[in-house]
Design a protein around this motif. Structure first.
Motif, short mmCIF file in Angstrom:
data_model
loop_
_atom_site.label_atom_id
_atom_site.label_comp_id
_atom_site.label_asym_id
_atom_site.label_seq_id
_atom_site.Cartn_x
_atom_site.Cartn_y
_atom_site.Cartn_z
N ARG A 1 -10.00 1.82 -3.00
CA ARG A 1 -9.02 1.70 -1.99
C ARG A 1 -9.30 1.65 -0.27
N GLU B 1 -6.84 -1.74 1.43
CA GLU B 1 -6.32 -1.20 3.36
C GLU B 1 -6.45 -1.99 3.82
N ALA C 1 -6.33 -0.20 -5.14
CA ALA C 1 -4.99 0.56 -4.10
C ALA C 1 -4.40 1.40 -4.96
N THR C 2 -4.42 2.77 -6.21
CA THR C 2 -4.14 3.18 -6.48
C THR C 2 -5.10 4.96 -6.21
N GLY C 3 -6.59 3.99 -6.60
CA GLY C 3 -7.83 4.93 -6.31
C GLY C 3 -8.43 4.70 -7.28
N PRO D 1 -2.80 6.31 -3.37
CA PRO D 1 -3.80 7.09 -4.08
C PRO D 1 -3.56 8.17 -5.40
N LEU E 1 0.67 -1.13 0.17
CA LEU E 1 0.05 -0.16 0.22
C LEU E 1 0.78 1.70 0.45
#
Length: 233
Positions: free
Chosen positions: A199, A203, A145-147, A51, A46
């Motif tokens: 995201r 998380e 995870a990057t949004g 993001p 992460l």
């Protein structure tokens, strides 16, 4: 392949790690002796996959990262993108690369270094995975995870849906892939909301630090128990 696992691997194992609850439930129904098992999904770094996505101007570019093979249903995804006026850049390698590169609206870039993926993903409008079969799809988790908002077919989402069936971008049950892609591309507010939900999901359940620690602990305990049984025998 599952039969080979049953006969030659799992029954002789000290322990088994499954990436999805669906596979674990298949295993739980076995009539044979079963070694200890646990569900540990794929994890994502992460800190590396952070993001970065900022909802770029709507160029209507749907990205796919992964193996270019039959079960990924990429011709179906390409047709859906063409229907809604989107292009489909592909990153990856596989036996269908040449065939896919010839499809309208598709650009095949080949494989890229893993470290470069976060910034690459952040430049697109959404990620799509239309696979007919998946486990715990690492490429989708990294995109989340990057949004980046993700559209996932039912089979592709099973390994994630066990964690959060309310994630808003599952492909509808009627299989309207084009409609699902348009749902994300047509409304920036919807896209941002889906990106945040993705995201949050990663998380909560796919942090690599936790999944790796869980796996190390399970392997350690399974090996210790197996060694103790051997000593008693």
């Amino acid at each position: 392949l599952l039969r080979h696992l049953q006969d030659f691997a799992v029954q002789r194992a000290a322990g088994v790690v499954f990436a999805t609850r669906e596979l674990f439930m298949w295993y739980a129904d076995w009539p044979w002796k079963r070694p200890p098992a646990v569900v540990i999904p794929n994890g994502v770094d992460l800190e590396h996959f952070r993001p970065l996505w900022r909802c770029p101007p709507g160029k209507r570019r749907v990205v796919y990262v992964g193996r270019l093979s039959r079960e990924k249903n990429l011709p179906l995804l390409a047709a859906a993108c063409q229907e809604v006026g989107a292009t489909l850049p592909l990153f990856g390698a596989g036996p269908r690369a040449a065939q896919l590169a010839a499809l309208p609206g598709v650009t095949a870039y080949g494989p890229v270094p893993h470290y470069a993926l976060p910034k690459i993903l952040a430049d697109f409008d959404c990620f799509a995975l239309a696979s007919s079969t998946e486990g715990s799809p690492k490429s989708a988790l990294e995109a989340m995870a990057t949004g980046l908002p993700c559209v996932l077919a039912d089979r592709a989402s099973q390994g994630l849906g066990a964690w959060n069936p309310a994630y808003p971008a599952w492909m509808p049950e009627n299989g309207d892939l084009a409609g699902a892609v348009a749902f994300v591309l047509d409304d920036p507010a919807v896209a941002k909301g889906i990106g945040r939900a993705g995201r949050d999901l990663v998380e909560a359940h796919h942090d690599l630090k936790k999944t790796l620690a869980d796996e190390v602990a399970f392997v350690h305990n399974a090996v210790e128990a197996h060694a103790q049984q051997a000593r008693q025998a």
